[in-house]
Design an enzyme around this catalytic site. Structure first.
Site, PDB file in Angstrom:
ATOM      1  N   GLY A   3      42.790  43.084  38.030  1.00 45.90           N
ATOM      2  CA  GLY A   3      42.636  42.118  39.116  1.00 45.90           C
ATOM      3  C   GLY A   3      41.438  41.223  38.868  1.00 45.90           C
ATOM      4  N   HIS A   4      40.788  40.818  39.958  1.00 45.09           N
ATOM      5  CA  HIS A   4      39.645  39.899  39.846  1.00 45.09           C
ATOM      6  C   HIS A   4      38.583  40.450  38.899  1.00 45.09           C
ATOM      7  CE1 HIS A   4      41.350  38.441  43.650  1.00 45.09           C
ATOM      8  NE2 HIS A   4      40.845  37.301  43.264  1.00 45.09           N
ATOM      9  N   VAL A   5      38.254  41.738  39.059  1.00 46.07           N
ATOM     10  CA  VAL A   5      37.182  42.315  38.244  1.00 46.07           C
ATOM     11  C   VAL A   5      37.727  42.791  36.895  1.00 46.07           C
ATOM     12  CG1 VAL A   5      35.375  44.077  38.119  1.00 46.07           C
ATOM     13  CG2 VAL A   5      35.952  43.055  40.330  1.00 46.07           C
TER      14      VAL A   5
ATOM     15  N   LYS B 264      29.847  48.652  56.629  1.00 44.65           N
ATOM     16  CA  LYS B 264      31.182  48.162  56.304  1.00 44.65           C
ATOM     17  C   LYS B 264      31.932  47.988  57.606  1.00 44.65           C
ATOM     18  CE  LYS B 264      33.445  47.630  52.336  1.00 44.65           C
ATOM     19  NZ  LYS B 264      32.845  47.050  51.141  1.00 44.65           N
TER      20      LYS B 264
ATOM     21  N   GLY C 227      43.709  48.415  35.987  1.00 45.97           N
ATOM     22  CA  GLY C 227      43.628  47.454  37.092  1.00 45.97           C
ATOM     23  C   GLY C 227      43.093  46.127  36.591  1.00 45.97           C
TER      24      GLY C 227
HETATM   25  P1  NAD Z   1      42.086  43.189  42.932  1.00 51.29           P
HETATM   26  O1  NAD Z   1      42.922  43.469  44.138  1.00 51.29           O
HETATM   27  O2  NAD Z   1      41.857  41.782  42.504  1.00 51.29           O
HETATM   28  O3  NAD Z   1      42.696  43.966  41.650  1.00 51.29           O
HETATM   29  C1  NAD Z   1      43.196  45.268  41.676  1.00 51.29           C
HETATM   30  C2  NAD Z   1      44.207  45.389  40.529  1.00 51.29           C
HETATM   31  O4  NAD Z   1      44.577  46.760  40.418  1.00 51.29           O
HETATM   32  C3  NAD Z   1      45.502  44.596  40.761  1.00 51.29           C
HETATM   33  O5  NAD Z   1      45.847  43.907  39.569  1.00 51.29           O
HETATM   34  C4  NAD Z   1      46.531  45.701  41.092  1.00 51.29           C
HETATM   35  O6  NAD Z   1      47.854  45.355  40.673  1.00 51.29           O
HETATM   36  C5  NAD Z   1      45.983  46.850  40.267  1.00 51.29           C
HETATM   37  N1  NAD Z   1      46.385  48.185  40.740  1.00 51.29           N
HETATM   38  C6  NAD Z   1      46.544  48.630  42.017  1.00 51.29           C
HETATM   39  N2  NAD Z   1      46.886  49.937  42.025  1.00 51.29           N
HETATM   40  C7  NAD Z   1      46.918  50.333  40.724  1.00 51.29           C
HETATM   41  C8  NAD Z   1      47.194  51.558  40.073  1.00 51.29           C
HETATM   42  N3  NAD Z   1      47.498  52.665  40.769  1.00 51.29           N
HETATM   43  N4  NAD Z   1      47.151  51.603  38.719  1.00 51.29           N
HETATM   44  C9  NAD Z   1      46.842  50.493  37.997  1.00 51.29           C
HETATM   45  N5  NAD Z   1      46.585  49.292  38.562  1.00 51.29           N
HETATM   46  C10 NAD Z   1      46.618  49.216  39.905  1.00 51.29           C
HETATM   47  O7  NAD Z   1      40.694  43.949  43.205  1.00 51.29           O
HETATM   48  P2  NAD Z   1      39.279  43.623  42.555  1.00 51.29           P
HETATM   49  O8  NAD Z   1      38.547  42.647  43.409  1.00 51.29           O
HETATM   50  O9  NAD Z   1      39.439  43.370  41.091  1.00 51.29           O
HETATM   51  O10 NAD Z   1      38.550  45.030  42.783  1.00 51.29           O
HETATM   52  C11 NAD Z   1      38.897  46.168  42.008  1.00 51.29           C
HETATM   53  C12 NAD Z   1      38.108  47.379  42.487  1.00 51.29           C
HETATM   54  O11 NAD Z   1      36.717  47.111  42.368  1.00 51.29           O
HETATM   55  C13 NAD Z   1      38.343  47.743  43.957  1.00 51.29           C
HETATM   56  O12 NAD Z   1      38.230  49.154  44.104  1.00 51.29           O
HETATM   57  C14 NAD Z   1      37.182  47.064  44.665  1.00 51.29           C
HETATM   58  O13 NAD Z   1      36.860  47.709  45.901  1.00 51.29           O
HETATM   59  C15 NAD Z   1      36.074  47.273  43.634  1.00 51.29           C
HETATM   60  N6  NAD Z   1      35.002  46.285  43.749  1.00 51.29           N
HETATM   61  C16 NAD Z   1      35.265  44.967  43.604  1.00 51.29           C
HETATM   62  C17 NAD Z   1      34.230  44.042  43.688  1.00 51.29           C
HETATM   63  C18 NAD Z   1      34.471  42.564  43.511  1.00 51.29           C
HETATM   64  O14 NAD Z   1      33.498  41.815  43.283  1.00 51.29           O
HETATM   65  N7  NAD Z   1      35.708  42.089  43.587  1.00 51.29           N
HETATM   66  C19 NAD Z   1      32.909  44.498  43.917  1.00 51.29           C
HETATM   67  C20 NAD Z   1      32.674  45.876  44.034  1.00 51.29           C
HETATM   68  C21 NAD Z   1      33.739  46.771  43.945  1.00 51.29           C
END
Ligand code: NAD
Length: 316
Positions: free
Chosen positions: A142-144, A36, A140
């Site tokens: 977000g994207h996932v 990383k 949460g």
């Molecule tokens: P993102 O930034 O698109 O979404 C995160 C969401 O969480 C946002 O909507 C934000 O408002 C919300 N959030 C933040 N703090 C919060 C809290 N305390 N309580 C409730 N909601 C909260 O991120 P993502 O890409 O969806 O990734 C989410 C998690 O999955 C992260 O930990 C990331 O490291 C992990 N991850 C993502 C991927 C990927 O393909 N995007 C792959 C592996 C791991």
């Protein structure tokens, strides 16, 4: 790219994240190590675009100097635009947009893997992978998390969702999901808690409050510390190790390295179910937590074993 108080905290974070990447790649049986990179930015200040550009080019120089031993990709705090800048300094980048010959956003594959993992956990605890009428809370959106919520709603789950961003409430309405305040999500009685926001949410203060049977979600580094895995087991909560559950995105970008085939990615992501079943069986057979069993599987693979991997042994 993230804001840290000092270089020591950035260093600690990058070591922790790279350890998780190593476990993730090994357990997913990818022919990759784990690494990383962190670009540290000042707390509370937005980098002016010129300085951001320079920081990205510096990072690209470091990646290039590693001669392909480290391959970088988009992550928290960076976008595909930033990857285009990094590409000016190194070829060792994956996860570019489709227009640039990459595989695009990995989140759909991460989300698919999360739902597959949730089903495998439900099979373990409730005897069926069926999500109809299972109560789930996705924290949460977000994207996932938004994609996980949509897939679970489509599968007939009784869905609740939480996010710190009130704008995400619109998605709750669209899916017919119950909106829950994030601080309430941990101590409400759901079958499955699905953390898809930030890491560190499970610790010695939150675990005693949990009312769920299963925790399985995308968030990286969910446990504040490895010993929290023991607390979860003692509370009778099945925790699916995050680096197993969220490997779909890494599986997707890894596929870019030898000719991209979305069907092959989907097949490998579905394999997360078998990996989890095996980890839970190993954990039962050695009387350890799923975390220990998953780390043992990773260690055996890193030591060179693949198909059979030999018998699991407990680690201290
Ligand atoms: P993102 O930034 O698109 O979404 C995160 C969401 O969480 C946002 O909507 C934000 O408002 C919300 N959030 C933040 N703090 C919060 C809290 N305390 N309580 C409730 N909601 C909260 O991120 P993502 O890409 O969806 O990734 C989410 C998690 O999955 C992260 O930990 C990331 O490291 C992990 N991850 C993502 C991927 C990927 O393909 N995007 C792959 C592996 C791991």
């Amino acid at each position: 790219m993230w804001a840290y108080d000092d270089a020591r905290s950035a260093m600690r974070d990058v070591m922790r994240l790279s350890r998780a990447m190593t476990f993730k790649a090994a357990v997913a049986d990818l022919q990759l190590g784990g690494g990383k990179g962190v670009i540290m930015v000042p707390v509370g200040r937005r980098l002016p675009s010129e300085r951001r550009y320079r920081a990205l080019l510096d990072f690209a120089d470091t990646v290039e100097a590693l001669g392909g031993h480290y391959i970088t990709a988009e992550d928290v705090g960076t976008s595909s635009r930033d990857m285009r800048v990094i590409m000016e300094g190194t070829r060792h980048v994956v996860g570019l947009s489709r227009a640039q010959g990459g595989s695009g956003d990995p989140s759909p594959f991460t989300a698919l893997g999360v739902v597959i993992a949730i089903r495998a956990c439900c099979e373990r605890v409730f005897g069926s992978t069926d999500l109809r009428d299972r109560s789930l809370c996705v924290v949460g959106l977000g994207h996932v998390g938004s994609r996980v919520a949509k897939l679970c709603a489509r599968a007939g789950a009784k869905l609740a969702v939480a996010d710190v961003d009130p704008a995400k409430r619109a998605l709750a309405d669209q899916l017919g999901a119950r909106w829950v305040a994030p601080e309430r999500a941990l101590d409400a009685p759901f079958d499955v808690l699905v953390p898809c926001a930030l890491g560190g949410i499970l610790d010695d203060e939150t675990v005693p409050r949990l009312q769920c049977a299963i925790v399985a979600g995308a968030a990286n580094n969910q446990l504040a510390d490895d010993v929290v895995a023991d607390l979860l087991a003692a509370r009778g909560v099945l925790w699916a190790p995050d680096f197993v559950v969220n490997a779909g995105g890494l599986i997707n970008v890894a596929e870019e390295l030898h000719g991209y085939d979305p069907a092959a990615v989907r097949r490998r992501v579905r394999g997360i179910a078998d990996t989890l079943r095996r980890i839970f069986d190993d954990a039962d057979s050695i009387g350890a937590t799923p975390l220990t069993a998953a780390m043992e599987l990773a260690r055996r693979r890193l030591a060179g074993g693949h198909a059979g991997d030999g018998a699991p042994t407990p680690s201290g």
